[in-house]
Write a protein that holds these residues in place. Structure first.
Motif, PDB file in Angstrom:
ATOM      1  N   CYS A 200       0.843  -1.201   0.000  1.00  0.00           N
ATOM      2  CA  CYS A 200       0.000   0.000   0.000  1.00  0.00           C
ATOM      3  C   CYS A 200       0.880   1.254   0.000  1.00  0.00           C
ATOM      4  O   CYS A 200       1.432   1.639   1.034  1.00  0.00           O
ATOM      5  N   THR A 202       0.305   4.402  -0.168  1.00  0.00           N
ATOM      6  CA  THR A 202      -0.114   5.619   0.546  1.00  0.00           C
ATOM      7  C   THR A 202      -0.233   5.384   2.056  1.00  0.00           C
ATOM      8  O   THR A 202      -0.688   6.270   2.780  1.00  0.00           O
ATOM      9  N   SER A 204      -2.375   3.757   3.497  1.00  0.00           N
ATOM     10  CA  SER A 204      -3.777   3.726   3.900  1.00  0.00           C
ATOM     11  C   SER A 204      -4.014   2.490   4.771  1.00  0.00           C
ATOM     12  O   SER A 204      -4.643   2.556   5.832  1.00  0.00           O
ATOM     13  N   LEU A 205      -3.461   1.375   4.317  1.00  0.00           N
ATOM     14  CA  LEU A 205      -3.526   0.135   5.109  1.00  0.00           C
ATOM     15  C   LEU A 205      -2.288   0.140   6.006  1.00  0.00           C
ATOM     16  O   LEU A 205      -1.239  -0.378   5.655  1.00  0.00           O
ATOM     17  N   MET A 211      -7.343   0.515   8.306  1.00  0.00           N
ATOM     18  CA  MET A 211      -7.246   1.211   7.036  1.00  0.00           C
ATOM     19  C   MET A 211      -7.867   2.597   7.158  1.00  0.00           C
ATOM     20  O   MET A 211      -8.933   2.750   7.746  1.00  0.00           O
ATOM     21  N   CYS A 216      -6.775   6.188   0.923  1.00  0.00           N
ATOM     22  CA  CYS A 216      -6.826   5.065  -0.026  1.00  0.00           C
ATOM     23  C   CYS A 216      -6.943   5.590  -1.472  1.00  0.00           C
ATOM     24  O   CYS A 216      -7.764   6.454  -1.767  1.00  0.00           O
ATOM     25  N   ILE A 217      -6.126   5.022  -2.347  1.00  0.00           N
ATOM     26  CA  ILE A 217      -6.134   5.449  -3.754  1.00  0.00           C
ATOM     27  C   ILE A 217      -7.518   5.230  -4.370  1.00  0.00           C
ATOM     28  O   ILE A 217      -7.994   6.030  -5.180  1.00  0.00           O
ATOM     29  N   SER A 218      -8.171   4.152  -3.966  1.00  0.00           N
ATOM     30  CA  SER A 218      -9.515   3.879  -4.496  1.00  0.00           C
ATOM     31  C   SER A 218     -10.469   5.029  -4.193  1.00  0.00           C
ATOM     32  O   SER A 218     -11.302   5.404  -5.014  1.00  0.00           O
ATOM     33  N   CYS A 244      -7.781   0.901  -7.068  1.00  0.00           N
ATOM     34  CA  CYS A 244      -6.448   0.360  -6.787  1.00  0.00           C
ATOM     35  C   CYS A 244      -6.613  -1.091  -6.321  1.00  0.00           C
ATOM     36  O   CYS A 244      -7.531  -1.403  -5.571  1.00  0.00           O
ATOM     37  N   MET A 246      -3.680  -2.933  -5.311  1.00  0.00           N
ATOM     38  CA  MET A 246      -2.354  -3.379  -4.854  1.00  0.00           C
ATOM     39  C   MET A 246      -2.377  -4.287  -3.630  1.00  0.00           C
ATOM     40  O   MET A 246      -1.615  -5.245  -3.558  1.00  0.00           O
ATOM     41  N   CYS A 247      -3.249  -3.978  -2.647  1.00  0.00           N
ATOM     42  CA  CYS A 247      -3.225  -4.800  -1.432  1.00  0.00           C
ATOM     43  C   CYS A 247      -3.885  -6.166  -1.657  1.00  0.00           C
ATOM     44  O   CYS A 247      -3.715  -7.073  -0.847  1.00  0.00           O
TER      45      CYS A 247
HETATM   46  S1  SF4 Z   1      -6.718  -0.241  -2.294  1.00  0.00           S
HETATM   47 FE1  SF4 Z   1      -4.628   0.547  -2.638  1.00  0.00          FE
HETATM   48  S2  SF4 Z   1      -4.464   2.451  -1.480  1.00  0.00           S
HETATM   49 FE2  SF4 Z   1      -6.303   1.353  -0.772  1.00  0.00          FE
HETATM   50  S3  SF4 Z   1      -5.607   0.204   1.015  1.00  0.00           S
HETATM   51 FE3  SF4 Z   1      -5.371  -1.162  -0.751  1.00  0.00          FE
HETATM   52  S4  SF4 Z   1      -3.263  -0.828  -1.520  1.00  0.00           S
HETATM   53 FE4  SF4 Z   1      -3.774   0.843  -0.119  1.00  0.00          FE
END
Ligand code: SF4
Ligand code: SF4
Length: 352
Positions: A200, A202, A204-205, A211, A216-218, A244, A246-247
């Motif tokens: 993650c 940013t 955010s997590l 979280m 969060c990018i989303s 997003c 990624m996680c």
């Molecule tokens: S969706 Fe992306 S920004 Fe949001 S918690 Fe997951 S990795 Fe982080």
């Protein structure tokens, strides 16, 4: 105190489950509404852990108080559908979250939407009163799915079944007392695993099950996107322009879970319009008719947000061939796009 369910109520439950499986759902469980009692505490726990997230959760209070609006509700039918069966075109991968590319919630052309309406119709034929909210949910659906034993919530906060987390959940309220609870058989997260948190960008997590949606990018590339030129996290969005993954992508429990064998209706036709350059060039009427109804977290008046997100990507991954598009965007009709393009042009020494 839960009232005793009759044999006929439980045979109705079995009929509904079988119908759901026949319609292509991966799983179906049914819980009495009383089993949602713990959700409020969980909900408040979330905001206590990250107090600044309180405004974000404000409009989800209705999920806690669903019984005030639907005092006739006695049980919740919880369903799992898998979107990992859909092919994601190469050019969109890593830019737009897979769930949004294959979103069937209000897309009437999808098998999932048709199955949802067919199931609703079936329950009505069985004599049940039902209610759902396909767009934004009618109850805290991850909590409901957990109570129904359909899977587990992992440290990245996503709900997992044996198919991983590339699934979506759906719920119907009914006026019939029913219960059909499964026993999940999933391994827990490996003891020292923190791959989702590390992925993650940013933060955010920030910790297991912790979280901050405001980071969060989303959130920040969709309904939370306001003022990207002044968003300190924008440079951490990397390649993402809408959502997003990624996680989820980093999670070993999702390894090899994306099968991608089916075409999602209309996605390959839409692909050419969703290249970075073409989003910047997009006509507002085209956006309103073809893009916005499918990606509804941004409103019909928010094409500019897509374009600002694209410019942010071009800044994050700057290559010389982006220059003409960035320069052209300085003359956009949208003030926010002009502003973003101007800042990026200055940063990369681009001149009109
Ligand atoms: S969706 Fe992306 S920004 Fe949001 S918690 Fe997951 S990795 Fe982080
Ligand atoms: S990445 Fe590891 S810690 Fe995170 S959800 Fe997956 S298994 Fe659990």
């Amino acid at each position: 105190m839960m009232s005793k369910k009759s044999d006929s109520d439980n045979s109705i439950a079995k009929l509904i489950q079988q119908k759901a499986l026949d319609l292509g759902y991966e799983k179906c469980g049914i819980i009495p509404v009383e089993m949602m009692a713990g959700y409020e505490e969980k909900f408040h726990e979330r905001t206590q852990k990250v107090p600044e997230s309180q405004p974000f959760y404000q409009n989800q209070q209705r999920l806690i108080r669903f019984q005030e609006d639907f005092d006739w509700a006695k049980s919740i039918v919880v369903l799992v559908k898998r979107y990992s069966k859909y092919h994601i075109p190469e050019s969109l991968r890593g830019h737009i979250a897979k769930h949004y590319l294959t979103d069937s919630r209000i897309n009437e052309n999808t098998k999932e939407f048709q199955s949802s309406t067919a199931l609703e119709q079936y329950m009505k034929e069985l004599g049940l009163r039902t209610e759902t909210n396909r767009k934004f949910g009618i109850v805290g659906v991850r909590w409901a799915a957990l109570q129904a034993g359909l899977g587990m919530i992992r440290r990245n906060n996503f709900f997992y079944t044996e198919s991983g987390s590339y699934i979506s959940l759906e719920a119907f309220l009914t006026d019939c007392e029913m219960e059909l609870i499964e026993k999940p058989n999933l391994p827990p997260c490996p003891p020292n695993c923190n791959r989702c948190m590390k992925a993650c960008s940013t933060a955010s997590l920030s910790d297991a099950y912790t979280m901050n949606p405001l980071r969060c990018i989303s959130f920040l590339t969709t309904f939370g996107g306001r003022d990207l030129p002044n968003e300190p996290l924008a440079s951490d969005f990397g390649d993402w322009i809408y959502g997003c993954d990624m996680c989820q992508d980093a999670c070993p429990m999702n390894h090899n879970k994306w099968t991608g064998q089916n075409e999602f209706p209309g996605l390959s036709e839409l692909e050419p319009y969703l290249t970075m350059e073409n989003i910047l060039e997009m006509d507002e009427d085209f956006y309103r008719q073809n893009i916005q109804p499918k990606f509804f977290y941004l409103s019909p008046d928010e094409l500019w947000k897509w374009q600002v997100n694209v410019l942010n990507f071009m800044d994050n991954r700057y290559e010389d061939h982006f220059a003409p598009a960035i320069i052209k965007a300085q003359k956009s009709n949208y003030e926010q796009v002009r502003k973003m393009a101007g800042l990026i042009s200055t940063k990369h020494g681009l001149h009109t």
